[in-house]
Design an enzyme around this catalytic site. Structure first.
Site, short mmCIF file in Angstrom:
data_model
loop_
_atom_site.label_atom_id
_atom_site.label_comp_id
_atom_site.label_asym_id
_atom_site.label_seq_id
_atom_site.Cartn_x
_atom_site.Cartn_y
_atom_site.Cartn_z
NE ARG A 215 22.31 -40.68 -37.60
CZ ARG A 215 22.67 -40.20 -38.80
NH1 ARG A 215 23.89 -40.44 -39.27
NH2 ARG A 215 21.83 -39.49 -39.52
NE ARG B 159 28.78 -40.92 -40.86
CZ ARG B 159 27.76 -40.22 -41.36
NH1 ARG B 159 26.53 -40.67 -41.28
NH2 ARG B 159 27.99 -39.07 -41.99
CE LYS C 200 26.94 -39.24 -45.03
NZ LYS C 200 25.47 -39.09 -45.19
CE LYS D 273 26.00 -43.78 -44.31
NZ LYS D 273 24.68 -43.36 -44.79
CB CYS E 134 14.34 -40.48 -45.01
SG CYS E 134 13.66 -39.00 -45.81
CB CYS F 184 15.87 -33.69 -42.56
SG CYS F 184 17.26 -33.83 -43.70
CB CYS G 72 16.33 -34.50 -50.30
SG CYS G 72 17.74 -35.22 -49.47
CB CYS H 233 18.28 -41.10 -45.43
SG CYS H 233 19.42 -39.71 -45.49
#
Ligand code: SRM
Ligand code: SF4
Length: 564
Positions: free
Chosen positions: A74, A143, A207, A209, A428, A434, A473, A477
């Protein structure tokens, strides 16, 4: 580190010598296509995820072969801003080292899939040669910082982009591990002499953001982010920002103490205070975030557990900045704007729809080749959007016609593909790459939209913009909980349907139908579309209509989303 309550990832970070682990040795090991398990956590901080092809996982197991390992990479691209020469490098890398596609993400970045271990180092080196990098694209750090790509007010947008780049720089990890491992940089004598001034040795609990947004377009979905800056503009000048904190999407099916949450507005600050306030938010989360349970470790839980007033006061104390009363603003939509627009200095920008963010050549729709042809004109730049689309930006009047011709030649212009529902859709990645996917998403949503388009047309709603987002899921995302129709994968072919979110991303949807297959989803939506067609107020959006009529419950706080 001796605290036995800490999660395993905390121990891996602590023992990693600032993210080095045994990655160098693992890359040399040719006996396996994988890297060591602890290193799979550390590689994320370098923008790299180990994955395996889930389509052939059980067949490989039957044949007693190791999984078909490869890596997802990424990029870190603050505000999604790319030159055409950077794009041409990304394009070449996709053809040489990845699966001949570039995946635009929901955070204005790009991903490669299918890079095998022996190509990993070369691929990262080539990304860096193109003056991009992958540092901190994943991992327990800040991120990719988002910034609105919409050029309508481009003077303000240029300033906000510059702020986003500064924030990205400020919150970068300082470890030299990335340069050592991937770029053969000089080794530091001892990682103990290295200091991570913002993060410390164990980085963040989870994480993090951050984004900027410029009302009235909420294209970055500011409320879904840990930290947001809502730009306040008066007479064409940025006078400051309303700061939001505590947004996040991920939850786990069946665990009601996990939930998506929208950020709270903390108050207004002046432009010169952005970096110190951001740093104070990050360090507060560093010190108070839950390091004993990764499902409870995001800033949204820190704020819900301690209260937003406590959090605001802590940030004020650490930054030395007092929040003022939030300035007034309003949002109209959380999607992208498509087609040609002219900015304040006369340049043109074309918002191009990219289904599921996937740039590849499929039959007569040759996106990869088409964008390459446009990039070779060298008279524009590209902006990746937070909704997986692409803006062909800064086009001179004289080049507009030739870009139109190329879009048509490669079969990729918006009119060739898109209903309003499709233009407002996001999916996503999910299968086959994934590792967390429970159901299809990117590969399935386009065909579901075909069917829903037919259903909408039967109720005279074919021109109605409705946001629809699907994820494989509940991690969220594609931010499904703030789409008017949110579909969250639960098992093969089965989804939880969320309804009633705001069109501008300002309200969460409520769960409406659980574990439903396609027929059940369509059967549930059909009467709602019919009712909406007949009883809506003029210009009322679908989500608002469902809440106003009491068809779905209004979700006023994330922690209440599971109430019945
Ligand atoms: Fe995500 C994990 C893909 C944006 C919440 N996400 C993953 C992983 C890396 C799976 C994994 O951990 O093994 C996925 C890789 C799939 C693949 O094969 O490529 C993945 N996330 C993506 C992307 C590519 C989706 C897309 O279709 O564009 C997006 C990359 C963004 C980027 O450029 O950085 C992406 N992920 C998001 C967003 C949206 C956003 O950031 O605005 C969210 C919801 C917001 C949030 O963070 O709360 C999101 N991803 C998650 C979560 C749940 C986090 C949580 O707090 O519970 C996970 C799982 C995790 O972290 O444990 C996850
Ligand atoms: Fe994978 Fe789930 Fe994210 Fe989709 S939402 S990419 S299935 S982690």
């Amino acid at each position: 580190m001796t605290d036995t309550n800490l999660t395993e990832v905390e121990h891996i970070k602590a023992d990693s010598r600032h993210l080095r682990g045994t990655l160098v040795d693992g890359l040399r090991d040719t006996l396996t296509g994988a890297i060591a398990a602890p290193d799979t956590q550390l590689s994320k901080f370098h923008g790299i995820y180990q994955q395996d092809d889930r389509d052939i996982r059980s067949e490989r197991k039957r044949q007693k072969l190791e999984p078909a390992y490869s890596f997802m990479i990424r990029g870190r691209i603050p505000g999604g801003l790319l030159t055409t020469s950077q794009w041409l490098s990304l394009d070449r890398i996709a053809l040489q080292h990845a699966n001949r596609s570039i995946r635009l993400t929901t955070r204005q970045a790009v991903q490669y899939h299918g890079v095998v271990k022996r190509d990993l180092k070369q691929t990262i080196a080539e990304i860096n040669q193109s003056t991009l990098d992958t540092i901190a694209a994943c991992g327990d750090v800040n991120r990719n910082v988002m910034s609105p790509p919409l050029p309508a007010l481009s003077g303000v947008h240029r300033q906000v982009q510059a702020q986003a780049e500064k924030l990205s720089e400020r919150l970068m990890p300082r470890s030299r591990a990335y340069h050592e491992i991937w770029l053969d940089g000089k080794k530091v004598e001892s990682s103990q002499n290295e200091v991570e001034p913002i993060y410390g040795d164990t980085y963040l609990p989870r994480k993090f953001k951050a984004t900027f947004v410029i009302p009235p377009q909420n294209d970055v979905d500011v409320y879904s982010q840990d930290l947001g800056f809502i730009t306040i503009v008066k007479d064409g000048e940025i006078v400051g920002y309303n700061v939001t904190a505590g947004g996040g999407m991920g939850m786990t099916h069946g665990e009601t103490d996990t939930y998506p949450r929208l950020g709270d507005v903390l108050g207004f600050i002046l432009p010169e205070h952005v970096l110190q306030v951001a740093e104070a938010v990050v360090t507060t989360q560093r010190d108070y975030g839950d390091r004993t349970n990764r499902k409870h470790a995001r800033l949204k839980y820190t704020i819900d557990d301690r209260g937003v007033d406590w959090f605001r006061a802590e940030v004020e104390k650490r930054s030395g900045v007092a929040f003022e009363t939030a300035a007034k603003f309003s949002f109209v939509a959380n999607g992208d704007v498509y087609g040609w627009q002219k900015d304040d200095v006369g340049a043109w920008h074309y918002g191009l729809f990219v289904q599921g963010g996937r740039i590849s050549d499929v039959d007569e729709r040759r996106l990869l080749s088409g964008i390459r042809a446009i990039a070779r004109l060298h008279s524009c730049e590209f902006r990746l959007t937070p909704n997986q689309n692409l803006i062909i930006s800064k086009v001179a009047d004289s080049d507009k016609a030739s870009i139109d011709a190329l879009l048509a030649e490669y079969g990729i212009e918006n009119s060739a593909q898109a209903s309003p529902l499709r233009l407002n859709s996001m999916a996503c990645v999910a299968f086959p790459t994934c590792g967390l996917a429970m159901a299809e998403s990117e590969r399935y949503l386009p065909s579901l939209v075909d069917k829903l388009d037919a259903q909408l047309a039967s109720h005279g709603l074919q021109n109605e913009p409705i946001t629809i987002r699907m994820t494989g899921c509940p991690n969220g995302c594609a931010r499904p909980y703030i789409a008017e129709i949110g579909l969250v994968g639960k098992g093969p072919g089965r989804y939880t349907l969320f309804l009633g979110a705001g069109f501008a991303g300002e309200r969460l949807g409520a769960p409406y139908l659980d574990n439903a297959n396609e027929a059940e989803i369509m059967a549930a939506l059909d009467p709602l579309f019919a009712d909406f067609g007949k009883r809506r107020d003029p210009s009322e959006h679908f989500g608002d209509f469902l809440v106003r009529t009491g068809t779905v419950r209004e979700v006023t706080a994330g922690r209440n989303i599971h109430d019945s």
